[in-house]
Design a protein around this motif. Structure first.
Motif, PDB file in Angstrom:
ATOM      1  N   GLY A 168      20.437  -4.190  27.149  1.00 14.94           N
ATOM      2  CA  GLY A 168      20.602  -5.474  27.815  1.00 14.94           C
ATOM      3  C   GLY A 168      19.362  -6.336  27.909  1.00 14.94           C
ATOM      4  O   GLY A 168      19.421  -7.442  28.469  1.00 14.94           O
ATOM      5  N   ASP A 169      18.233  -5.877  27.379  1.00 10.93           N
ATOM      6  CA  ASP A 169      17.001  -6.666  27.418  1.00 10.93           C
ATOM      7  C   ASP A 169      16.923  -7.610  26.219  1.00 10.93           C
ATOM      8  O   ASP A 169      17.720  -7.530  25.283  1.00 10.93           O
ATOM      9  CB  ASP A 169      15.780  -5.745  27.425  1.00 10.93           C
ATOM     10  N   ARG A 170      15.914  -8.486  26.250  1.00  8.46           N
ATOM     11  CA  ARG A 170      15.681  -9.421  25.145  1.00  8.46           C
ATOM     12  C   ARG A 170      14.239  -9.248  24.680  1.00  8.46           C
ATOM     13  O   ARG A 170      13.333  -9.980  25.107  1.00  8.46           O
ATOM     14  CB  ARG A 170      15.940 -10.867  25.578  1.00  8.46           C
ATOM     15  N   PRO A 171      13.979  -8.280  23.829  1.00  4.76           N
ATOM     16  CA  PRO A 171      12.603  -7.992  23.404  1.00  4.76           C
ATOM     17  C   PRO A 171      12.035  -9.085  22.505  1.00  4.76           C
ATOM     18  O   PRO A 171      12.770  -9.767  21.788  1.00  4.76           O
ATOM     19  CB  PRO A 171      12.746  -6.679  22.639  1.00  4.76           C
ATOM     20  N   ALA A 172      10.719  -9.232  22.547  1.00  6.46           N
ATOM     21  CA  ALA A 172      10.037 -10.211  21.702  1.00  6.46           C
ATOM     22  C   ALA A 172       9.796  -9.636  20.318  1.00  6.46           C
ATOM     23  O   ALA A 172       9.712  -8.422  20.130  1.00  6.46           O
ATOM     24  CB  ALA A 172       8.709 -10.609  22.344  1.00  6.46           C
ATOM     25  N   SER A 173       9.685 -10.513  19.349  1.00  9.84           N
ATOM     26  CA  SER A 173       9.345 -10.105  17.990  1.00  9.84           C
ATOM     27  C   SER A 173       7.896  -9.621  17.937  1.00  9.84           C
ATOM     28  O   SER A 173       7.097  -9.919  18.828  1.00  9.84           O
ATOM     29  CB  SER A 173       9.553 -11.267  17.013  1.00  9.84           C
ATOM     30  N   VAL A 174       7.568  -8.880  16.891  1.00  8.53           N
ATOM     31  CA  VAL A 174       6.223  -8.307  16.761  1.00  8.53           C
ATOM     32  C   VAL A 174       5.689  -8.584  15.360  1.00  8.53           C
ATOM     33  O   VAL A 174       6.386  -8.352  14.369  1.00  8.53           O
ATOM     34  CB  VAL A 174       6.236  -6.782  17.008  1.00  8.53           C
ATOM     35  N   VAL A 175       4.451  -9.090  15.292  1.00  9.72           N
ATOM     36  CA  VAL A 175       3.761  -9.271  14.019  1.00  9.72           C
ATOM     37  C   VAL A 175       2.693  -8.189  13.892  1.00  9.72           C
ATOM     38  O   VAL A 175       1.795  -8.094  14.733  1.00  9.72           O
ATOM     39  CB  VAL A 175       3.101 -10.662  13.921  1.00  9.72           C
ATOM     40  N   LEU A 176       2.806  -7.366  12.858  1.00  6.58           N
ATOM     41  CA  LEU A 176       1.849  -6.289  12.646  1.00  6.58           C
ATOM     42  C   LEU A 176       0.684  -6.785  11.780  1.00  6.58           C
ATOM     43  O   LEU A 176       0.885  -7.604  10.882  1.00  6.58           O
ATOM     44  CB  LEU A 176       2.532  -5.105  11.946  1.00  6.58           C
ATOM     45  N   PRO A 177      -0.514  -6.306  12.043  1.00  5.59           N
ATOM     46  CA  PRO A 177      -1.679  -6.784  11.276  1.00  5.59           C
ATOM     47  C   PRO A 177      -1.649  -6.281   9.832  1.00  5.59           C
ATOM     48  O   PRO A 177      -1.027  -5.267   9.514  1.00  5.59           O
ATOM     49  CB  PRO A 177      -2.858  -6.189  12.043  1.00  5.59           C
ATOM     50  N   THR A 178      -2.336  -7.013   8.969  1.00  5.80           N
ATOM     51  CA  THR A 178      -2.504  -6.598   7.575  1.00  5.80           C
ATOM     52  C   THR A 178      -3.990  -6.436   7.285  1.00  5.80           C
ATOM     53  O   THR A 178      -4.832  -7.023   7.962  1.00  5.80           O
ATOM     54  CB  THR A 178      -1.911  -7.634   6.602  1.00  5.80           C
ATOM     55  N   ARG A 179      -4.286  -5.647   6.244  1.00 10.61           N
ATOM     56  CA  ARG A 179      -5.681  -5.478   5.840  1.00 10.61           C
ATOM     57  C   ARG A 179      -5.736  -5.272   4.331  1.00 10.61           C
ATOM     58  O   ARG A 179      -4.772  -4.800   3.723  1.00 10.61           O
ATOM     59  CB  ARG A 179      -6.327  -4.280   6.558  1.00 10.61           C
TER      60      ARG A 179
ATOM     61  N   PRO B 174      -5.005   1.290 -13.582  1.00 10.53           N
ATOM     62  CA  PRO B 174      -6.061   1.438 -12.570  1.00 10.53           C
ATOM     63  C   PRO B 174      -5.485   1.420 -11.154  1.00 10.53           C
ATOM     64  O   PRO B 174      -4.400   0.874 -10.945  1.00 10.53           O
ATOM     65  CB  PRO B 174      -6.941   0.214 -12.824  1.00 10.53           C
ATOM     66  N   ALA B 175      -6.218   2.026 -10.220  1.00  9.16           N
ATOM     67  CA  ALA B 175      -5.785   2.038  -8.825  1.00  9.16           C
ATOM     68  C   ALA B 175      -5.687   0.605  -8.313  1.00  9.16           C
ATOM     69  O   ALA B 175      -6.565  -0.224  -8.567  1.00  9.16           O
ATOM     70  CB  ALA B 175      -6.765   2.842  -7.976  1.00  9.16           C
ATOM     71  N   ILE B 176      -4.600   0.309  -7.601  1.00  9.35           N
ATOM     72  CA  ILE B 176      -4.252  -1.075  -7.272  1.00  9.35           C
ATOM     73  C   ILE B 176      -4.859  -1.513  -5.936  1.00  9.35           C
ATOM     74  O   ILE B 176      -4.649  -0.873  -4.902  1.00  9.35           O
ATOM     75  CB  ILE B 176      -2.723  -1.240  -7.239  1.00  9.35           C
ATOM     76  N   THR B 177      -5.573  -2.612  -5.980  1.00 12.47           N
ATOM     77  CA  THR B 177      -6.001  -3.284  -4.756  1.00 12.47           C
ATOM     78  C   THR B 177      -4.763  -3.898  -4.116  1.00 12.47           C
ATOM     79  O   THR B 177      -3.946  -4.527  -4.796  1.00 12.47           O
ATOM     80  CB  THR B 177      -7.031  -4.383  -5.076  1.00 12.47           C
ATOM     81  N   THR B 178      -4.616  -3.712  -2.816  1.00 12.48           N
ATOM     82  CA  THR B 178      -3.347  -4.105  -2.198  1.00 12.48           C
ATOM     83  C   THR B 178      -3.534  -4.530  -0.748  1.00 12.48           C
ATOM     84  O   THR B 178      -4.605  -4.340  -0.163  1.00 12.48           O
ATOM     85  CB  THR B 178      -2.345  -2.932  -2.286  1.00 12.48           C
TER      86      THR B 178
ATOM     87  N   ASN C 140       0.824  -1.213   0.000  1.00 15.07           N
ATOM     88  CA  ASN C 140       0.000   0.000   0.000  1.00 15.07           C
ATOM     89  C   ASN C 140       0.858   1.262   0.000  1.00 15.07           C
ATOM     90  O   ASN C 140       0.661   2.186   0.800  1.00 15.07           O
ATOM     91  CB  ASN C 140      -0.959   0.023   1.197  1.00 15.07           C
ATOM     92  N   ILE C 141       1.812   1.321  -0.930  1.00 14.49           N
ATOM     93  CA  ILE C 141       2.595   2.545  -1.078  1.00 14.49           C
ATOM     94  C   ILE C 141       1.690   3.637  -1.661  1.00 14.49           C
ATOM     95  O   ILE C 141       0.723   3.341  -2.373  1.00 14.49           O
ATOM     96  CB  ILE C 141       3.822   2.320  -1.980  1.00 14.49           C
ATOM     97  N   PRO C 142       1.941   4.914  -1.387  1.00 15.48           N
ATOM     98  CA  PRO C 142       1.061   5.983  -1.870  1.00 15.48           C
ATOM     99  C   PRO C 142       0.761   5.956  -3.361  1.00 15.48           C
ATOM    100  O   PRO C 142      -0.388   6.186  -3.758  1.00 15.48           O
ATOM    101  CB  PRO C 142       1.815   7.254  -1.447  1.00 15.48           C
ATOM    102  N   PRO C 143       1.739   5.681  -4.252  1.00  9.91           N
ATOM    103  CA  PRO C 143       1.416   5.686  -5.690  1.00  9.91           C
ATOM    104  C   PRO C 143       0.378   4.638  -6.092  1.00  9.91           C
ATOM    105  O   PRO C 143      -0.258   4.785  -7.143  1.00  9.91           O
ATOM    106  CB  PRO C 143       2.767   5.395  -6.359  1.00  9.91           C
TER     107      PRO C 143
END
Length: 326
Positions: free
Chosen positions: A309-320, A283-287, A274-277
């Motif tokens: 010094g911490d060990r952070p957890a990975s993160v999964v971001l939602p998609t739509r 035609p406008a792209i479904t993405t 979903n880049i701005p262009p």
């Protein structure tokens, strides 16, 4: 600093505090020291200053040049991520070192870190380097990767729900009653493999759906366009295409148009990022939209936690799904 201290009639430690922005100095003293420093052309040597401290306050940000022919990275999505990382680093007063050369294996990363070239690394795109990154994750080196998130990777990653994004694309094709699907992308990249797997999951719930895979040797726009054109010259055209990125989707549109095929009349098309262009293309792209607005800040936050010094957890971001003309 000794000369500035003598001319300003203060101690050398006071000059050091002023030049480092310490709040332990009165405003009157600060102005006097800065006025003397300016008058005599004194400036802090930041590289020498870094050598005196345990941290360099520098983060190396690595781009995935290997996935682009001759290093031609032109995808706006990469630069959206880079801009977000840059902004988040500037807020924390950290320097950004962009893709220092020679960091091709675990040893090179370790040597660069030990030589205090950077406090840590942000890698924008796993590409085909997942095995190397997994090996690097076994060492005590601050590292955060933008890409596919895996529980057994051994390193911290931030990325979108690629499997879910692929499923959304497939559901879009099913709703449009498409039967001959094409996935455009190199599934040696873990992110793209997951998108392909999600597409196949969506197909399981539909009848008489066939999925073809078109590997792309490079993510460069021209390579994608040429590969798709060659593919269309030898097969019956698909009626649905899932491209690995929005720029790849644009290349698909051009190659299909050259053969008289127009979306959505002749085929459905879904891009990714979903880049701005993509909204203004014709035609406008479904993405598939990723939350790039928070990705850069998250990458920096996770890296800083490691540096502390911490060990952070990975993160999964939602998609739509962003439905447009294709």
């Amino acid at each position: 600093m000794q000369d500035i201290a003598r001319l300003a009639d203060v101690s050398t430690p006071t000059v050091s505090r002023v030049l480092n922005g310490s709040p332990l100095v009165t405003e009157e003293t600060r102005e006097r020291v800065l006025e003397v420093a300016r008058a005599h052309g004194y400036a802090v040597n930041r590289n020498a200053q870094k050598l005196r401290h345990a941290r360099t306050n520098t983060v190396a940000v690595m781009l995935d040049f290997g996935s682009h022919r001759h290093g031609a990275i032109g995808d706006p999505f990469v630069f959206e991520l880079l801009a977000g990382v840059s902004e988040a680093l500037s807020v924390r007063n950290q320097d950004l070192l962009l893709s220092p050369p020679g960091l091709d294996d675990v040893r090179a990363f370790r040597d660069f870190h030990r030589a205090r070239g950077a406090d840590g690394f942000i890698v924008l795109g796993q590409g085909t380097r997942d095995e190397m990154l997994r090996s690097l994750g076994k060492h005590d080196i601050p590292l955060v990767v933008w890409g596919a998130v895996s529980s057994d990777a051994g390193y911290c990653a931030v990325g979108s729900d690629n499997l879910g994004g692929g499923r959304l694309a497939g559901e879009h094709f099913v709703s449009n009653r498409r039967k001959r699907w094409l996935f455009v992308g190199d599934i040696r990249h873990e992110e793209l493999r997951l998108r392909y797997e999600g597409l196949k999951l969506a197909a399981q719930g539909a009848r008489n759906v066939a999925i073809d895979l078109l590997p792309i040797a490079s993510m460069a726009f021209t390579v994608t366009a040429e590969t798709v054109a060659s593919y269309l010259a030898g097969v019956a055209p698909p009626d649905a295409v899932f491209a690995f990125s929005d720029t790849a989707a644009m290349a698909v549109i051009g190659a299909f148009r050259d053969r008289g095929l127009i979306a959505p009349r002749d085929y459905s098309l879904v891009g990714y990022n979903n880049i701005p262009p993509s909204a203004h293309f014709h035609p406008a792209i479904t993405t598939i939209d990723q939350k790039t607005d928070v990705a850069g800040a998250l990458l920096v936050e996770k890296l800083m936690e490691q540096i502390e010094g911490d060990r952070p957890a990975s993160v999964v971001l939602p998609t739509r799904m962003v439905r447009r003309e294709t």
